[in-house]
Scaffold this motif. Sequence first.
Motif, short mmCIF file in Angstrom:
data_model
loop_
_atom_site.label_atom_id
_atom_site.label_comp_id
_atom_site.label_asym_id
_atom_site.label_seq_id
_atom_site.Cartn_x
_atom_site.Cartn_y
_atom_site.Cartn_z
N ALA A 163 14.03 6.30 63.62
CA ALA A 163 14.63 7.61 63.35
C ALA A 163 16.14 7.54 63.14
O ALA A 163 16.79 8.57 62.94
N GLY A 164 16.68 6.34 63.20
CA GLY A 164 18.10 6.17 62.90
C GLY A 164 19.00 6.05 64.11
O GLY A 164 20.23 6.01 63.97
N ILE A 165 18.42 6.01 65.31
CA ILE A 165 19.23 5.81 66.50
C ILE A 165 19.67 4.35 66.55
O ILE A 165 18.84 3.44 66.35
N SER A 166 20.94 4.11 66.78
CA SER A 166 21.46 2.75 66.74
C SER A 166 20.84 1.89 67.82
O SER A 166 20.37 2.38 68.85
N ALA A 167 20.88 0.57 67.61
CA ALA A 167 20.33 -0.37 68.59
C ALA A 167 21.03 -0.23 69.93
O ALA A 167 20.40 -0.31 70.99
N ALA A 168 22.35 -0.02 69.89
CA ALA A 168 23.11 0.15 71.13
C ALA A 168 22.66 1.40 71.88
O ALA A 168 22.52 1.39 73.11
#
Length: 231
Positions: A176-181
């Motif tokens: 959904a586009g949430i960053s890996a961090a």
Amino acid sequence: MHSDEIKAIFDQQAASYDERWARTAPIREALHFILEAVFAELPTDARVLCVGAGTGEEIAYLAKRFPGWSFTAVEPSGAMLDVCRDKAAKGGFASRCHFHEGYLESLPDQRDFDGATCFLVSQFILDQATRADFFRTIAARLRSGAILASSDLAADVGSAQYDALLKPWLTMMATAGISAADVDQMRAAYAKDVAILPPVQVASIIQSAGFDEPVPVYQAGLIHAWFANRE
């Protein structure tokens, strides 16, 4: 995590919050679709309390479908409430809304709401007795027989099923586009900053606060939702 820390996080995220979670909209939209059916029996002039209203997504949905309803949005993050207020103004239903910046305890005394929503809020209350008091405070604002619709992250975190579910849940967040961090931060928060309890235990807490036995009505991944009538 203390309430002031949570408020600060949402203050920082408010301007981009809806955009950030846009690709998880199918989960939210399905919940709202079911909410509409759960609340269908409310009066044509129902008064609805929205606790932890955030950017006002459920208010926007319900306001379009029930033009006689009015809403009280309770939200401690002023920045999130500003987005909620702007959304209501653009949607043409701001005149049917009261916006309260703060917590439920500081809301002027009103005890005749016909319905209430509380989506992904109580999970941030780590102490179970305090969590029950939170729902008890909601119950005190509702008329007898009023409907509470509530959702939270819920699971038996000690089970193999949780481990199996967590992996696709976090994969979905990444998709959904949430960053890996941020996904890693989310995983860490689930372990120490979010009270993820077994669904039956969350339902028991709600019931202990003055509601009939909560009815499970929805699940999407870790999100569970219930509705319950005020005793």
